[in-house]
Design an enzyme around this catalytic site. Structure first.
Site, PDB file in Angstrom:
ATOM      1  N   ASP A 138       0.837  -1.199   0.000  1.00  0.00           N
ATOM      2  CA  ASP A 138       0.000   0.000   0.000  1.00  0.00           C
ATOM      3  C   ASP A 138       0.871   1.248   0.000  1.00  0.00           C
ATOM      4  O   ASP A 138       2.031   1.218   0.428  1.00  0.00           O
ATOM      5  CB  ASP A 138      -0.900   0.024   1.234  1.00  0.00           C
ATOM      6  CG  ASP A 138      -1.908  -1.115   1.243  1.00  0.00           C
ATOM      7  OD1 ASP A 138      -2.259  -1.603   0.157  1.00  0.00           O
ATOM      8  OD2 ASP A 138      -2.337  -1.516   2.346  1.00  0.00           O
ATOM      9  N   LYS A 139       0.300   2.346  -0.442  1.00  0.00           N
ATOM     10  CA  LYS A 139       1.034   3.614  -0.540  1.00  0.00           C
ATOM     11  C   LYS A 139       1.757   3.947   0.763  1.00  0.00           C
ATOM     12  O   LYS A 139       2.936   4.310   0.761  1.00  0.00           O
ATOM     13  CB  LYS A 139       0.061   4.740  -0.895  1.00  0.00           C
ATOM     14  CG  LYS A 139       0.683   6.130  -0.883  1.00  0.00           C
ATOM     15  CD  LYS A 139      -0.365   7.203  -1.159  1.00  0.00           C
ATOM     16  CE  LYS A 139       0.246   8.594  -1.056  1.00  0.00           C
ATOM     17  NZ  LYS A 139      -0.763   9.668  -1.292  1.00  0.00           N
TER      18      LYS A 139
END
Length: 347
Positions: A138-139
């Site tokens: 995830d970011k």
């Protein structure tokens, strides 16, 4: 478009399941809708015969040949973005992804991604589907990722991921006092209330297994280590929240702040400002595509997570001193003290 041929064996216990459903379980990096389109386009062979029915019920044990069609990365712009390369050879590279870096271009993130950076760092990756990216973070999750530099290496790594042979271990800080380790074996799927979120779905979810171990207790938080058996979207975040112990700072699955009583105001401010999930992919292990040797890498937690842990430890120390009554004394560590010895005491 670029293509890649995958060979999959349907598990014996899958009798009666739909072909598209069982392939989606075996290929977690691809959506079920994409797999359905490949089946309908005649790209799936079952025991040597093309099968174009996503609803086809499998018997178990079938041999599947799948031609995976992927959009190539030739239209993605190469951009000079700093990368923390941990290891590299002719077949793979392993990097430590920082917080805030998106892996693939997409809606809201047309550029400035890991893929843009990889194409600048190693231009031949244009010839590899998805620029060699075989899994993602995830970011706002930091940590280790492996990238394939050739199509054969990518095929080898994807097959390892399908067999759950790639070991991925994460460090996380949770809200609440989790007493002991264990395993979460709960299927995951899109939340029926919010399609942007994942949720535990007993019916229709994909198998997801997370093993967790408690490393350290704080007053109202717990540091854990999580080993993934599967790799579903947001798996650790959803599984921990399902247990009732969401990740510190998780903006999607997190609960309200839990601030211990009498916590230092400076520490409280830090906790409230920690606006990303406290999750770091700290260890990665896989079999090298060329040498066949098992290789392992580790990456320390980033500074913000280290500071979070340090603050929670210090909070425990301060609280324990107060409980012992040390706060009744007036310490001034900036003043020199002349200690009294036995010789100074009169008879």
């Amino acid at each position: 478009m670029s293509e890649q041929v995958l060979h999959i064996s349907i598990p014996d216990g899958a009798i009666g399941q739909r072909l598209d459903a069982i392939l989606a379980q075996q290929l977690p990096d691809y959506s079920r809708s994409r797999i359905q389109s490949w089946i309908k386009d005649g790209l799936v062979e079952m025991d040597g015969v093309v099968c174009q029915k996503p609803r086809h019920a499998v018997l178990g044990g079938e041999k599947i040949k799948l031609i995976v069609l992927l959009e190539d990365s030739t239209q993605v712009e190469a951009q000079e973005i700093a990368l923390d390369i941990v290891y590299e050879d002719s077949a793979i590279l392993v990097l430590n992804k920082p917080v805030g870096l998106v892996v693939h271009p997409g809606a809201g993130n047309p550029d400035g991604t890991l893929m843009n950076a990889l194409l600048h760092y190693h231009p031949p990756l244009r010839e590899v589907p998805r620029a060699g990216i075989v899994h993602r973070l995830d970011k706002d999750t930091s940590g280790l990722m492996v990238v394939a530099k050739t199509v054969p290496a990518q095929t080898h790594l994807v097959e390892q991921l399908q067999r759950h042979a790639v070991e991925r271990i994460y460090d996380a800080v949770l809200v609440g006092n989790l007493k002991k380790g264990g395993t979460v074996d709960k299927p995951l799927g899109r939340s029926p209330q919010d399609r942007k979120k994942m949720a535990v779905r007993e019916v229709g979810g994909k198998p997801a297994v997370s093993h967790y171990r408690v490393l350290e207790h704080f007053r109202a938080h717990t540091r854990v280590r999580v080993k993934l058996e599967t790799g579903r979207t947001h798996q650790i975040r959803v599984h921990m929240a399902h247990l009732g112990y969401a990740l510190v700072g998780d903006p999607v699955y997190g609960s309200r702040f839990r601030i211990p009583k009498r916590m230092n105001a400076e520490f409280v401010a830090f906790l409230r400002a920690f606006q990303r999930q406290a999750l770091h992919a700290g260890a990665l292990s896989l079999t090298h595509p060329l040498s066949g040797k098992v290789m392992k890498w580790r990456a320390p937690m980033p500074d913000d997570m280290m500071e979070l842990v340090d603050i929670l430890r210090e909070d425990v120390e301060i609280f324990e001193e107060q409980q012992l009554g040390y706060d009744e004394f007036d310490y001034d560590y900036g003043v020199e003290v002349e200690w009294v010895t036995d010789d100074d005491i009169p008879d």
